[in-house]
Design a protein around this motif. Sequence first.
Motif, PDB file in Angstrom:
ATOM      1  N   ASP A   1     -35.679  13.522   9.619  1.00  0.00           N
ATOM      2  CA  ASP A   1     -35.292  12.213  10.145  1.00  0.00           C
ATOM      3  C   ASP A   1     -35.238  11.185   9.032  1.00  0.00           C
ATOM      4  OD1 ASP A   1     -34.642  10.125  11.731  1.00  0.00           O
ATOM      5  OD2 ASP A   1     -36.549  10.016  12.812  1.00  0.00           O
ATOM      6  N   GLU A   2     -34.034  10.871   8.603  1.00  0.00           N
ATOM      7  CA  GLU A   2     -33.829   9.912   7.508  1.00  0.00           C
ATOM      8  C   GLU A   2     -34.857  10.072   6.396  1.00  0.00           C
ATOM      9  OE1 GLU A   2     -32.965   5.895   8.571  1.00  0.00           O
ATOM     10  OE2 GLU A   2     -32.516   6.446  10.634  1.00  0.00           O
TER      11      GLU A   2
ATOM     12  N   THR B   1     -32.745   9.768  16.341  1.00  0.00           N
ATOM     13  CA  THR B   1     -34.148  10.168  16.319  1.00  0.00           C
ATOM     14  C   THR B   1     -34.538  10.816  17.638  1.00  0.00           C
ATOM     15  OG1 THR B   1     -34.695   8.416  14.784  1.00  0.00           O
ATOM     16  CG2 THR B   1     -36.504   9.303  16.073  1.00  0.00           C
TER      17      THR B   1
END
Lengths: 250, 265
Positions: free
Chosen positions: B170-171, B58
Amino acid sequence: MTVWGYRLPALSSLILWALLWEVVGRLEFTFFIPPFSEVLVTLVALLPTKAFLGALWTTAYAFWAGVFFAIVIGIPVGILMGKSRILDELLLPWVNIFLSAPLTALVPVLMVLFGFGTKTVIITTALFAIWIIILNARAGVRQINRSLVEMARSFGASPLDAFFKVYFWAALPEILGGVRIGVIRAVKGVIIGQLLISIVGFGALFELYSSKFLMAEFWAVLIVLFGLAFVLSEFLAYLERKVSYYAASR
Amino acid sequence: MSQIKPDARSTVSATDIAVSVRNVSKVYGDVQALKDLSLDFPRGELTSLLGPSGCGKTTLLKIIAGLLPATSGQIEVNGKTVTGPGPDRSFVFQDFALLPWASVIRNVAFGLELRGVAKSEREAIAEKYIREVGLAGFEKKYPHQLSGGMRQRVGLARALSVDAQVLLLDEPFSAVDEQTRRKFQEDLLQLVQNEKKTFIFVTHSIEEAVYVSDQIAILLPRPSRVSEIIRPSSFRDKGVDNIRRDPEYLDIVDRIWASLRSYVE
Ligand SMILES: Nc1ncnc2c1ncn2[C@@H]1O[C@H](COP(=O)(O)OP(=O)(O)OP(=O)(O)O)[C@@H](O)[C@H]1O
Ligand SMILES: [Mg+2]
Protein backbone atom coordinates in the motif's frame (compact mmCIF):
# COMPACT_ATOMS: atom_id res chain seq x y z
CA MET A 1 19.59 26.26 40.80
CA THR A 2 22.70 28.44 40.65
CA VAL A 3 24.04 30.69 43.41
CA TRP A 4 26.80 33.19 42.58
CA GLY A 5 27.55 31.31 39.41
CA TYR A 6 27.88 27.90 41.11
CA ARG A 7 25.55 25.11 40.10
CA LEU A 8 24.12 23.53 43.20
CA PRO A 9 23.33 19.83 43.15
CA ALA A 10 19.67 18.83 43.00
CA LEU A 11 17.80 18.89 46.31
CA SER A 12 20.37 21.21 47.91
CA SER A 13 17.53 23.59 48.70
CA LEU A 14 16.47 20.96 51.24
CA ILE A 15 19.49 21.97 53.36
CA LEU A 16 17.96 25.42 53.70
CA TRP A 17 14.70 23.97 54.91
CA ALA A 18 16.49 21.65 57.32
CA LEU A 19 18.31 24.67 58.79
CA LEU A 20 15.04 26.53 59.17
CA TRP A 21 13.57 23.50 60.91
CA GLU A 22 16.59 23.34 63.24
CA VAL A 23 16.22 27.00 64.15
CA VAL A 24 12.48 26.72 64.77
CA GLY A 25 13.09 23.60 66.86
CA ARG A 26 15.80 25.29 68.98
CA LEU A 27 13.55 28.23 69.68
CA GLU A 28 11.22 25.76 71.40
CA PHE A 29 8.02 27.30 70.07
CA THR A 30 6.16 24.09 70.53
CA PHE A 31 6.84 20.58 71.70
CA PHE A 32 5.41 19.53 68.35
CA ILE A 33 8.58 20.55 66.48
CA PRO A 34 11.81 19.25 68.02
CA PRO A 35 15.10 20.38 66.41
CA PHE A 36 15.97 18.63 63.15
CA SER A 37 19.25 17.32 64.56
CA GLU A 38 17.37 15.62 67.37
CA VAL A 39 15.03 14.02 64.85
CA LEU A 40 18.01 12.75 62.87
CA VAL A 41 19.65 11.28 65.94
CA THR A 42 16.38 9.60 66.88
CA LEU A 43 16.06 8.32 63.32
CA VAL A 44 19.46 6.65 63.38
CA ALA A 45 18.71 5.14 66.77
CA LEU A 46 15.28 4.05 65.67
CA LEU A 47 16.19 2.34 62.40
CA PRO A 48 17.62 -0.88 63.89
CA THR A 49 14.93 -1.28 66.55
CA LYS A 50 12.64 -4.25 66.39
CA ALA A 51 9.50 -2.10 66.50
CA PHE A 52 10.62 -0.08 63.48
CA LEU A 53 11.86 -3.01 61.41
CA GLY A 54 8.71 -4.92 62.24
CA ALA A 55 6.53 -2.03 61.12
CA LEU A 56 8.64 -1.58 57.98
CA TRP A 57 8.32 -5.24 57.13
CA THR A 58 4.54 -5.33 57.71
CA THR A 59 4.10 -2.19 55.67
CA ALA A 60 6.36 -3.26 52.85
CA TYR A 61 4.56 -6.58 52.67
CA ALA A 62 1.10 -4.98 52.55
CA PHE A 63 2.31 -2.35 50.13
CA TRP A 64 3.89 -4.72 47.62
CA ALA A 65 1.00 -7.14 47.86
CA GLY A 66 -1.45 -4.30 47.18
CA VAL A 67 0.64 -2.95 44.31
CA PHE A 68 1.03 -6.44 42.92
CA PHE A 69 -2.72 -7.03 42.78
CA ALA A 70 -3.36 -3.54 41.41
CA ILE A 71 -0.88 -4.17 38.60
CA VAL A 72 -1.75 -7.73 37.63
CA ILE A 73 -5.46 -6.96 37.67
CA GLY A 74 -5.30 -3.34 36.53
CA ILE A 75 -3.15 -3.72 33.42
CA PRO A 76 -5.10 -6.56 31.76
CA VAL A 77 -8.44 -4.95 32.65
CA GLY A 78 -7.27 -1.64 31.19
CA ILE A 79 -6.01 -3.30 28.03
CA LEU A 80 -9.23 -5.27 27.62
CA MET A 81 -11.27 -2.10 28.14
CA GLY A 82 -9.22 -0.40 25.46
CA LYS A 83 -9.88 -3.27 23.06
CA SER A 84 -13.55 -4.00 23.77
CA ARG A 85 -16.30 -1.45 23.38
CA ILE A 86 -18.77 -3.42 25.52
CA LEU A 87 -16.39 -3.93 28.41
CA ASP A 88 -15.40 -0.29 28.20
CA GLU A 89 -18.97 0.94 28.44
CA LEU A 90 -19.67 -1.41 31.32
CA LEU A 91 -16.63 -0.54 33.41
CA LEU A 92 -15.53 2.98 32.54
CA PRO A 93 -18.11 4.82 34.69
CA TRP A 94 -17.10 2.77 37.73
CA VAL A 95 -13.41 3.28 37.14
CA ASN A 96 -13.95 7.03 36.90
CA ILE A 97 -16.10 7.11 40.03
CA PHE A 98 -13.57 5.15 42.08
CA LEU A 99 -10.68 7.17 40.71
CA SER A 100 -12.02 10.37 42.21
CA ALA A 101 -13.95 8.86 45.14
CA PRO A 102 -12.71 9.51 48.70
CA LEU A 103 -11.56 5.95 49.21
CA THR A 104 -10.62 6.66 52.81
CA ALA A 105 -14.33 6.57 53.59
CA LEU A 106 -14.44 3.00 52.32
CA VAL A 107 -11.81 1.72 54.73
CA PRO A 108 -14.22 1.26 57.68
CA VAL A 109 -16.46 -0.80 55.40
CA LEU A 110 -13.46 -2.89 54.38
CA MET A 111 -12.58 -3.38 58.04
CA VAL A 112 -16.01 -4.80 58.68
CA LEU A 113 -15.74 -7.04 55.65
CA PHE A 114 -12.13 -8.20 55.93
CA GLY A 115 -11.18 -7.68 59.54
CA PHE A 116 -8.69 -5.43 61.31
CA GLY A 117 -5.60 -6.85 59.79
CA THR A 118 -3.15 -6.91 56.94
CA LYS A 119 -5.75 -8.21 54.51
CA THR A 120 -7.71 -4.97 54.77
CA VAL A 121 -4.54 -2.91 54.36
CA ILE A 122 -3.63 -4.82 51.22
CA ILE A 123 -7.07 -4.28 49.75
CA THR A 124 -7.01 -0.59 50.63
CA THR A 125 -3.62 -0.23 48.98
CA ALA A 126 -4.79 -2.00 45.85
CA LEU A 127 -7.94 0.12 45.73
CA PHE A 128 -5.89 3.31 45.91
CA ALA A 129 -3.58 2.23 43.10
CA ILE A 130 -5.67 0.26 40.64
CA TRP A 131 -7.95 2.83 39.01
CA ILE A 132 -5.28 5.05 37.52
CA ILE A 133 -3.42 1.94 36.35
CA ILE A 134 -6.56 0.75 34.54
CA LEU A 135 -7.21 4.15 32.99
CA ASN A 136 -3.65 4.56 31.75
CA ALA A 137 -3.43 1.05 30.32
CA ARG A 138 -6.72 1.73 28.54
CA ALA A 139 -5.46 5.04 27.18
CA GLY A 140 -2.23 3.37 26.09
CA VAL A 141 -4.05 0.69 24.15
CA ARG A 142 -6.43 3.15 22.54
CA GLN A 143 -3.61 5.16 21.04
CA ILE A 144 -1.90 2.13 19.47
CA ASN A 145 -1.22 2.72 15.85
CA ARG A 146 -3.95 0.88 13.93
CA SER A 147 -1.54 -0.45 11.40
CA LEU A 148 0.43 -2.22 14.15
CA VAL A 149 -2.75 -4.06 15.05
CA GLU A 150 -3.43 -4.84 11.39
CA MET A 151 0.17 -5.92 10.93
CA ALA A 152 -0.15 -8.44 13.77
CA ARG A 153 -3.43 -9.71 12.32
CA SER A 154 -2.09 -9.95 8.79
CA PHE A 155 0.74 -12.19 9.99
CA GLY A 156 -1.75 -14.41 11.77
CA ALA A 157 -1.13 -13.40 15.40
CA SER A 158 -3.24 -15.30 17.92
CA PRO A 159 -5.11 -13.08 20.40
CA LEU A 160 -2.64 -14.09 23.11
CA ASP A 161 0.36 -13.23 20.92
CA ALA A 162 -1.20 -9.93 19.93
CA PHE A 163 -1.70 -9.15 23.61
CA PHE A 164 1.77 -10.03 24.84
CA LYS A 165 3.84 -9.14 21.78
CA VAL A 166 2.10 -6.02 20.52
CA TYR A 167 -0.57 -4.37 22.69
CA PHE A 168 1.34 -4.60 25.96
CA TRP A 169 4.57 -3.17 24.55
CA ALA A 170 2.85 -0.54 22.45
CA ALA A 171 1.01 0.69 25.54
CA LEU A 172 4.01 0.32 27.86
CA PRO A 173 4.93 4.01 28.21
CA GLU A 174 1.38 4.86 29.30
CA ILE A 175 1.16 1.73 31.44
CA LEU A 176 4.34 2.67 33.29
CA GLY A 177 3.06 6.20 33.75
CA GLY A 178 -0.06 4.74 35.33
CA VAL A 179 1.95 2.38 37.52
CA ARG A 180 4.09 5.27 38.77
CA ILE A 181 1.08 7.33 39.81
CA GLY A 182 -0.60 4.18 41.11
CA VAL A 183 2.39 3.34 43.29
CA ILE A 184 2.42 6.86 44.75
CA ARG A 185 -1.28 6.49 45.52
CA ALA A 186 -0.56 3.06 47.01
CA VAL A 187 1.83 4.68 49.49
CA LYS A 188 -1.08 6.81 50.63
CA GLY A 189 -3.33 3.78 50.65
CA VAL A 190 -1.07 1.64 52.79
CA ILE A 191 -0.49 4.41 55.36
CA ILE A 192 -4.12 5.50 55.48
CA GLY A 193 -5.19 1.88 55.85
CA GLN A 194 -2.75 1.32 58.70
CA LEU A 195 -3.63 4.59 60.42
CA LEU A 196 -7.33 3.84 60.36
CA ILE A 197 -6.82 0.30 61.56
CA SER A 198 -4.07 1.66 63.84
CA ILE A 199 -2.88 -1.65 65.20
CA VAL A 200 -0.60 -2.74 62.37
CA GLY A 201 2.68 -1.45 60.96
CA PHE A 202 3.42 2.24 60.91
CA GLY A 203 -0.16 2.96 61.86
CA ALA A 204 0.51 1.34 65.23
CA LEU A 205 3.82 3.22 65.57
CA PHE A 206 2.21 6.58 64.81
CA GLU A 207 -0.55 5.80 67.24
CA LEU A 208 2.01 4.96 69.92
CA TYR A 209 4.26 8.00 69.33
CA SER A 210 1.49 10.55 69.14
CA SER A 211 -0.30 9.22 72.20
CA LYS A 212 2.96 9.45 74.19
CA PHE A 213 4.00 12.77 72.60
CA LEU A 214 7.20 11.23 71.22
CA MET A 215 7.54 13.87 68.50
CA ALA A 216 11.13 13.16 67.47
CA GLU A 217 10.23 9.52 66.81
CA PHE A 218 7.08 10.61 65.02
CA TRP A 219 9.00 12.88 62.64
CA ALA A 220 11.76 10.36 62.15
CA VAL A 221 9.32 7.72 60.93
CA LEU A 222 7.61 10.29 58.75
CA ILE A 223 10.92 11.28 57.13
CA VAL A 224 11.72 7.66 56.42
CA LEU A 225 8.32 7.19 54.78
CA PHE A 226 8.61 10.33 52.67
CA GLY A 227 12.11 9.31 51.63
CA LEU A 228 11.00 5.83 50.61
CA ALA A 229 8.06 7.18 48.62
CA PHE A 230 10.34 9.64 46.86
CA VAL A 231 12.96 7.03 45.95
CA LEU A 232 10.24 4.71 44.66
CA SER A 233 8.70 7.40 42.50
CA GLU A 234 12.09 8.45 41.10
CA PHE A 235 12.94 4.86 40.26
CA LEU A 236 9.68 4.44 38.34
CA ALA A 237 10.20 7.75 36.57
CA TYR A 238 13.61 6.44 35.51
CA LEU A 239 12.02 3.25 34.11
CA GLU A 240 9.49 5.38 32.31
CA ARG A 241 12.22 7.47 30.68
CA LYS A 242 13.94 4.28 29.54
CA VAL A 243 10.97 3.28 27.39
CA SER A 244 9.87 6.76 26.37
CA TYR A 245 12.33 6.83 23.47
CA TYR A 246 9.89 4.77 21.49
CA ALA A 247 6.72 6.40 22.78
CA ALA A 248 7.16 9.19 20.27
CA SER A 249 7.87 6.93 17.33
CA ARG A 250 4.93 4.56 17.63
CA MET B 1 3.21 -1.12 -29.57
CA SER B 2 1.18 -1.28 -26.43
CA GLN B 3 -1.68 -3.61 -25.88
CA ILE B 4 -4.34 -1.54 -24.25
CA LYS B 5 -7.52 -3.38 -23.52
CA PRO B 6 -10.49 -2.64 -21.38
CA ASP B 7 -10.44 -6.22 -20.18
CA ALA B 8 -7.26 -8.22 -19.88
CA ARG B 9 -8.84 -11.35 -18.54
CA SER B 10 -8.93 -12.92 -21.98
CA THR B 11 -5.15 -12.72 -22.31
CA VAL B 12 -4.20 -14.95 -19.38
CA SER B 13 -5.53 -18.40 -18.71
CA ALA B 14 -7.38 -19.07 -15.47
CA THR B 15 -4.64 -21.19 -13.91
CA ASP B 16 -2.24 -18.29 -14.11
CA ILE B 17 -4.44 -16.11 -11.98
CA ALA B 18 -3.06 -15.81 -8.45
CA VAL B 19 -5.69 -13.52 -7.06
CA SER B 20 -9.13 -13.00 -8.40
CA VAL B 21 -11.54 -10.35 -7.19
CA ARG B 22 -15.16 -11.09 -8.08
CA ASN B 23 -17.95 -8.56 -7.89
CA VAL B 24 -16.68 -7.09 -4.66
CA SER B 25 -18.63 -4.26 -3.05
CA LYS B 26 -17.78 -2.46 0.16
CA VAL B 27 -20.06 -0.12 2.04
CA TYR B 28 -18.88 1.91 5.05
CA GLY B 29 -22.02 3.20 6.74
CA ASP B 30 -23.44 5.40 4.02
CA VAL B 31 -20.28 5.54 1.93
CA GLN B 32 -20.08 3.05 -0.92
CA ALA B 33 -16.34 2.62 -1.35
CA LEU B 34 -16.32 -0.22 -3.89
CA LYS B 35 -19.11 -1.25 -6.23
CA ASP B 36 -19.19 -4.56 -8.04
CA LEU B 37 -15.46 -4.56 -8.67
CA SER B 38 -13.90 -7.47 -10.54
CA LEU B 39 -10.22 -7.82 -11.31
CA ASP B 40 -7.68 -10.60 -11.88
CA PHE B 41 -4.07 -10.56 -10.83
CA PRO B 42 -1.80 -12.77 -12.97
CA ARG B 43 0.68 -14.95 -11.10
CA GLY B 44 4.26 -13.72 -10.92
CA GLU B 45 3.37 -10.26 -12.17
CA LEU B 46 3.11 -6.87 -10.61
CA THR B 47 -0.28 -5.19 -10.88
CA SER B 48 -0.71 -1.57 -9.88
CA LEU B 49 -3.92 -0.09 -8.57
CA LEU B 50 -4.06 3.49 -9.69
CA GLY B 51 -6.79 5.99 -9.05
CA PRO B 52 -7.73 9.27 -7.44
CA SER B 53 -7.48 9.67 -3.69
CA GLY B 54 -10.35 8.13 -1.77
CA CYS B 55 -11.41 5.83 -4.58
CA GLY B 56 -10.96 2.71 -2.47
CA LYS B 57 -7.50 1.38 -3.29
CA THR B 58 -6.55 0.76 0.32
CA THR B 59 -10.00 -0.72 0.94
CA LEU B 60 -9.55 -3.20 -1.91
CA LEU B 61 -6.05 -4.14 -0.75
CA LYS B 62 -7.23 -4.76 2.82
CA ILE B 63 -10.13 -6.86 1.60
CA ILE B 64 -7.69 -8.98 -0.40
CA ALA B 65 -5.48 -9.20 2.70
CA GLY B 66 -8.46 -10.44 4.70
CA LEU B 67 -8.17 -7.52 7.10
CA LEU B 68 -11.57 -6.13 6.06
CA PRO B 69 -14.67 -8.11 5.13
CA ALA B 70 -16.27 -7.32 1.79
CA THR B 71 -19.92 -6.32 1.92
CA SER B 72 -20.58 -8.62 -1.02
CA GLY B 73 -18.64 -10.55 -3.62
CA GLN B 74 -15.58 -12.69 -3.01
CA ILE B 75 -11.83 -12.93 -3.32
CA GLU B 76 -10.01 -16.05 -4.41
CA VAL B 77 -6.32 -16.62 -3.83
CA ASN B 78 -5.04 -19.63 -5.75
CA GLY B 79 -8.63 -20.74 -6.15
CA LYS B 80 -9.40 -20.59 -2.43
CA THR B 81 -11.92 -18.11 -1.10
CA VAL B 82 -10.47 -15.57 1.34
CA THR B 83 -12.10 -15.48 4.76
CA GLY B 84 -9.34 -13.73 6.71
CA PRO B 85 -5.60 -13.14 6.76
CA GLY B 86 -3.57 -16.12 5.64
CA PRO B 87 0.02 -17.24 5.14
CA ASP B 88 -0.39 -16.99 1.37
CA ARG B 89 -0.48 -13.17 1.54
CA SER B 90 1.66 -10.57 3.24
CA PHE B 91 1.20 -6.86 3.56
CA VAL B 92 3.61 -3.93 3.31
CA PHE B 93 2.18 -0.98 5.17
CA GLN B 94 2.33 2.61 4.03
CA ASP B 95 3.46 3.75 7.50
CA PHE B 96 5.80 0.74 7.86
CA ALA B 97 4.04 -0.68 10.98
CA LEU B 98 7.32 -1.63 12.66
CA LEU B 99 7.56 -2.52 16.33
CA PRO B 100 9.47 0.48 17.77
CA TRP B 101 10.72 -1.57 20.72
CA ALA B 102 12.19 -4.33 18.57
CA SER B 103 15.45 -4.43 16.64
CA VAL B 104 15.54 -4.64 12.86
CA ILE B 105 16.15 -8.37 12.92
CA ARG B 106 13.28 -9.04 15.31
CA ASN B 107 10.99 -6.87 13.21
CA VAL B 108 11.93 -8.70 10.03
CA ALA B 109 11.50 -12.05 11.77
CA PHE B 110 8.26 -11.03 13.47
CA GLY B 111 5.98 -12.64 10.90
CA LEU B 112 7.88 -15.91 11.36
CA GLU B 113 7.87 -15.46 15.15
CA LEU B 114 4.07 -15.25 15.08
CA ARG B 115 4.04 -18.44 13.04
CA GLY B 116 6.06 -20.23 15.70
CA VAL B 117 9.30 -20.65 13.76
CA ALA B 118 12.25 -21.34 16.10
CA LYS B 119 14.45 -18.37 16.90
CA SER B 120 17.67 -19.50 15.23
CA GLU B 121 15.82 -20.53 12.09
CA ARG B 122 13.78 -17.37 11.76
CA GLU B 123 16.80 -15.15 12.38
CA ALA B 124 18.73 -16.92 9.67
CA ILE B 125 15.87 -16.29 7.24
CA ALA B 126 15.54 -12.69 8.41
CA GLU B 127 19.26 -12.08 7.90
CA LYS B 128 18.98 -13.29 4.34
CA TYR B 129 16.19 -10.83 3.53
CA ILE B 130 17.86 -7.99 5.43
CA ARG B 131 20.81 -8.49 3.08
CA GLU B 132 18.48 -8.72 0.10
CA VAL B 133 16.92 -5.32 0.81
CA GLY B 134 20.34 -3.80 1.41
CA LEU B 135 20.27 -3.38 5.19
CA ALA B 136 23.14 -5.69 6.13
CA GLY B 137 24.87 -4.33 9.22
CA PHE B 138 21.72 -2.76 10.63
CA GLU B 139 20.32 -5.93 12.23
CA LYS B 140 20.75 -4.66 15.79
CA LYS B 141 19.47 -1.13 15.16
CA TYR B 142 16.04 0.06 16.22
CA PRO B 143 13.46 1.66 13.91
CA HIS B 144 13.95 5.14 15.37
CA GLN B 145 17.61 4.94 14.38
CA LEU B 146 16.72 4.40 10.70
CA SER B 147 15.62 6.76 7.94
CA GLY B 148 12.14 6.46 6.43
CA GLY B 149 13.50 4.64 3.40
CA MET B 150 15.36 2.15 5.56
CA ARG B 151 12.28 1.54 7.68
CA GLN B 152 10.29 0.76 4.58
CA ARG B 153 12.97 -1.75 3.57
CA VAL B 154 12.51 -3.41 6.95
CA GLY B 155 8.76 -3.64 6.28
CA LEU B 156 9.49 -5.11 2.87
CA ALA B 157 11.98 -7.63 4.26
CA ARG B 158 9.41 -8.71 6.85
CA ALA B 159 6.80 -9.26 4.16
CA LEU B 160 9.28 -11.21 2.04
CA SER B 161 10.57 -13.37 4.88
CA VAL B 162 7.26 -15.15 5.45
CA ASP B 163 7.49 -16.37 1.86
CA ALA B 164 3.90 -15.57 0.92
CA GLN B 165 3.02 -15.98 -2.75
CA VAL B 166 1.15 -12.70 -2.86
CA LEU B 167 2.60 -9.40 -1.68
CA LEU B 168 0.26 -6.50 -1.03
CA LEU B 169 1.93 -3.10 -1.01
CA ASP B 170 0.00 0.00 0.00
CA GLU B 171 1.80 3.07 -1.31
CA PRO B 172 5.05 1.73 0.07
CA PHE B 173 7.20 4.48 -1.39
CA SER B 174 5.12 7.52 -0.53
CA ALA B 175 7.09 8.37 2.61
CA VAL B 176 10.52 8.43 0.99
CA ASP B 177 12.32 11.10 -1.01
CA GLU B 178 12.41 11.08 -4.80
CA GLN B 179 15.93 9.62 -5.19
CA THR B 180 15.22 6.81 -2.77
CA ARG B 181 11.93 6.25 -4.47
CA ARG B 182 13.58 5.73 -7.85
CA LYS B 183 16.06 3.34 -6.33
CA PHE B 184 13.19 1.45 -4.71
CA GLN B 185 11.37 1.22 -8.01
CA GLU B 186 14.41 -0.34 -9.64
CA ASP B 187 14.83 -2.70 -6.71
CA LEU B 188 11.16 -3.62 -6.94
CA LEU B 189 11.52 -4.59 -10.60
CA GLN B 190 14.48 -6.74 -9.65
CA LEU B 191 12.48 -8.29 -6.85
CA VAL B 192 9.54 -9.17 -9.08
CA GLN B 193 11.96 -10.96 -11.39
CA ASN B 194 13.83 -12.78 -8.63
CA GLU B 195 11.05 -13.70 -6.27
CA LYS B 196 8.46 -15.00 -8.74
CA LYS B 197 5.73 -13.66 -6.54
CA THR B 198 2.53 -11.85 -7.31
CA PHE B 199 2.71 -8.20 -6.34
CA ILE B 200 -0.29 -5.97 -5.86
CA PHE B 201 0.89 -2.43 -5.62
CA VAL B 202 -1.07 0.69 -4.74
CA THR B 203 0.33 4.00 -5.86
CA HIS B 204 -0.68 7.58 -6.51
CA SER B 205 2.00 8.13 -9.07
CA ILE B 206 1.22 7.46 -12.71
CA GLU B 207 4.90 7.33 -13.68
CA GLU B 208 5.64 4.90 -10.89
CA ALA B 209 2.76 2.64 -11.90
CA VAL B 210 3.83 2.55 -15.52
CA TYR B 211 7.48 2.09 -14.60
CA VAL B 212 7.06 -0.94 -12.35
CA SER B 213 3.89 -2.66 -13.56
CA ASP B 214 3.11 -5.59 -15.78
CA GLN B 215 -0.51 -4.57 -15.51
CA ILE B 216 -2.13 -1.33 -14.40
CA ALA B 217 -5.72 -1.23 -13.18
CA ILE B 218 -7.23 2.22 -13.23
CA LEU B 219 -9.98 2.71 -10.70
CA LEU B 220 -12.76 5.23 -11.02
CA PRO B 221 -13.73 7.38 -8.04
CA ARG B 222 -16.37 6.19 -5.60
CA PRO B 223 -18.20 3.95 -5.95
CA SER B 224 -15.12 2.43 -7.43
CA ARG B 225 -14.88 0.05 -10.35
CA VAL B 226 -12.09 -0.84 -12.74
CA SER B 227 -12.33 1.54 -15.64
CA GLU B 228 -9.38 0.30 -17.61
CA ILE B 229 -6.61 -2.28 -17.56
CA ILE B 230 -3.36 -1.45 -19.28
CA ARG B 231 -0.60 -3.96 -19.97
CA PRO B 232 2.61 -2.31 -21.09
CA SER B 233 4.40 -4.78 -23.31
CA SER B 234 7.43 -3.56 -25.11
CA PHE B 235 9.69 -1.69 -22.68
CA ARG B 236 9.85 -4.17 -19.83
CA ASP B 237 12.95 -5.91 -21.18
CA LYS B 238 14.84 -2.83 -22.25
CA GLY B 239 16.64 -2.34 -18.95
CA VAL B 240 15.79 -0.05 -16.08
CA ASP B 241 17.71 2.90 -17.46
CA ASN B 242 15.86 3.09 -20.73
CA ILE B 243 12.29 2.68 -19.60
CA ARG B 244 11.65 6.33 -18.84
CA ARG B 245 12.70 7.30 -22.38
CA ASP B 246 10.73 4.63 -24.14
CA PRO B 247 7.98 5.98 -26.43
CA GLU B 248 5.49 3.41 -25.19
CA TYR B 249 6.20 4.38 -21.56
CA LEU B 250 5.57 8.04 -22.37
CA ASP B 251 2.45 7.16 -24.36
CA ILE B 252 0.91 5.21 -21.53
CA VAL B 253 1.70 7.88 -18.95
CA ASP B 254 -0.03 10.46 -21.17
CA ARG B 255 -2.95 8.23 -21.77
CA ILE B 256 -3.54 7.52 -18.09
CA TRP B 257 -3.22 11.16 -17.24
CA ALA B 258 -5.80 11.98 -19.91
CA SER B 259 -8.31 9.60 -18.39
CA LEU B 260 -7.64 10.62 -14.78
CA ARG B 261 -7.38 14.39 -15.18
CA SER B 262 -11.11 14.84 -15.35
CA TYR B 263 -11.33 13.61 -11.72
CA VAL B 264 -8.73 16.00 -10.42
CA GLU B 265 -10.31 19.37 -10.15
N1 LIG C 1 -13.11 2.85 8.23
C1 LIG C 1 -13.81 3.62 7.37
N2 LIG C 1 -15.02 4.11 7.73
C2 LIG C 1 -15.74 4.86 6.89
N3 LIG C 1 -15.34 5.21 5.65
C3 LIG C 1 -14.15 4.77 5.24
C4 LIG C 1 -13.30 3.95 6.08
N4 LIG C 1 -12.18 3.67 5.41
C5 LIG C 1 -12.30 4.27 4.20
N5 LIG C 1 -13.49 4.93 4.10
C6 LIG C 1 -13.95 5.67 2.93
O1 LIG C 1 -13.89 4.82 1.81
C7 LIG C 1 -13.35 5.51 0.70
C8 LIG C 1 -12.17 4.75 0.17
O2 LIG C 1 -11.13 4.82 1.11
P1 LIG C 1 -9.69 4.22 0.82
O3 LIG C 1 -8.85 4.50 2.01
O4 LIG C 1 -9.82 2.82 0.39
O5 LIG C 1 -9.22 5.13 -0.40
P2 LIG C 1 -7.82 5.16 -1.15
O6 LIG C 1 -8.09 4.94 -2.59
O7 LIG C 1 -6.86 4.25 -0.50
O8 LIG C 1 -7.40 6.66 -0.93
P3 LIG C 1 -5.94 7.26 -0.84
O9 LIG C 1 -5.39 7.20 -2.21
O10 LIG C 1 -6.15 8.66 -0.40
O11 LIG C 1 -5.18 6.44 0.14
C9 LIG C 1 -13.02 6.91 1.16
O12 LIG C 1 -14.02 7.77 0.70
C10 LIG C 1 -13.05 6.84 2.65
O13 LIG C 1 -13.61 8.03 3.16
MG1 LIG D 1 -5.04 4.54 0.63
